[in-house]
Design an enzyme around this catalytic site. Structure first.
Site, PDB file in Angstrom:
ATOM      1  N   CYS A  25      -3.130   9.887   0.152  1.00 33.14           N
ATOM      2  CA  CYS A  25      -3.438   8.944  -0.428  1.00 33.14           C
ATOM      3  C   CYS A  25      -4.422   8.720  -1.083  1.00 33.14           C
ATOM      4  O   CYS A  25      -4.147   7.493  -2.001  1.00 33.14           O
ATOM      5  CB  CYS A  25      -2.404   7.911   0.569  1.00 33.14           C
ATOM      6  SG  CYS A  25      -1.181   8.137   1.076  1.00 33.14           S
ATOM      7  N   HIS A  75       5.861  -1.688 -11.631  1.00 33.80           N
ATOM      8  CA  HIS A  75       5.261  -0.863 -13.008  1.00 33.80           C
ATOM      9  C   HIS A  75       3.420  -0.919 -13.213  1.00 33.80           C
ATOM     10  O   HIS A  75       3.252  -0.722 -14.692  1.00 33.80           O
ATOM     11  CB  HIS A  75       6.220  -0.245 -14.292  1.00 33.80           C
ATOM     12  CG  HIS A  75       7.913   0.522 -13.422  1.00 33.80           C
ATOM     13  ND1 HIS A  75       8.859  -0.486 -12.936  1.00 33.80           N
ATOM     14  CD2 HIS A  75       7.965   1.608 -13.408  1.00 33.80           C
ATOM     15  CE1 HIS A  75       9.314   0.012 -12.712  1.00 33.80           C
ATOM     16  NE2 HIS A  75       8.937   1.077 -13.318  1.00 33.80           N
ATOM     17  N   GLU A 136       6.703  -0.335   2.398  1.00 31.02           N
ATOM     18  CA  GLU A 136       6.317   1.260   1.727  1.00 31.02           C
ATOM     19  C   GLU A 136       7.511   1.873   1.171  1.00 31.02           C
ATOM     20  O   GLU A 136       7.348   2.380   0.650  1.00 31.02           O
ATOM     21  CB  GLU A 136       4.268   1.154   1.925  1.00 31.02           C
ATOM     22  CG  GLU A 136       3.890   2.656   0.918  1.00 31.02           C
ATOM     23  CD  GLU A 136       2.364   2.740   1.616  1.00 31.02           C
ATOM     24  OE1 GLU A 136       1.421   1.675   1.182  1.00 31.02           O
ATOM     25  OE2 GLU A 136       2.511   3.410   2.404  1.00 31.02           O
TER      26      GLU A 136
END
Length: 149
Positions: A25, A75, A136
């Site tokens: 990550c 986005h 998530e």
């Protein structure tokens, strides 16, 4: 009158990277987030009110969450502004990308705290934020509860 909890669910796509993290990550990647917003209050008892019987109109809750969270984070790519990712953020912005710089590591845990603060500021006085759940992935999520804070 009884206190009632109502929940509205939202979804949005957001990219992020965790600076200093020791796993995958640390790389820029994205998630299809699902956000559940639960508020608590008493249904409106005034029979002359067009929202009689509602704790809050779902469309009013939707407006708050869309304006402060979904429309902002959808986005977008989120970076902690206190890290060297600001250089990458500038490059992406210069190329026309939607980039958010925040004061925290953009983990689900920290994002849900940020979202709670934003939503609480916009709710009517008689309505309280009860809980948030930020999912998530299919199997990973962070939860915020007013009773814990």
């Amino acid at each position: 009158m009884s206190k009632i909890r109502i929940t509205k669910q939202f979804s949005f796509e957001t990219g992020h990277a965790l600076y200093g993290y020791d796993g995958k990550c640390k790389n820029v990647h994205g998630h299809s987030y699902k956000l559940s917003v639960t508020v608590i209050g008493e249904p409106i008892s005034d029979t002359s009110n067009v929202k009689f019987g509602m704790v809050i109109d779902f469309s009013d809750l939707k407006k708050i969450v869309k304006e402060d969270i979904v429309d902002v984070f959808d986005h977008a790519t989120v970076f902690n502004k206190n890290t060297p990712h600001v250089e990458l953020a500038k490059e992406l912005k210069d190329r026309g990308h939607n980039v958010l710089l925040v004061n925290y590591q953009p983990t689900s845990e920290m994002m849900v705290i940020d979202f709670a603060e934003k939503i609480k500021k916009r709710l009517p006085e008689n309505i309280s934020l009860f809980a948030l759940k930020l999912q998530e992935t299919e199997s990973s999520y962070a939860e915020w509860y007013a009773t814990d804070n």
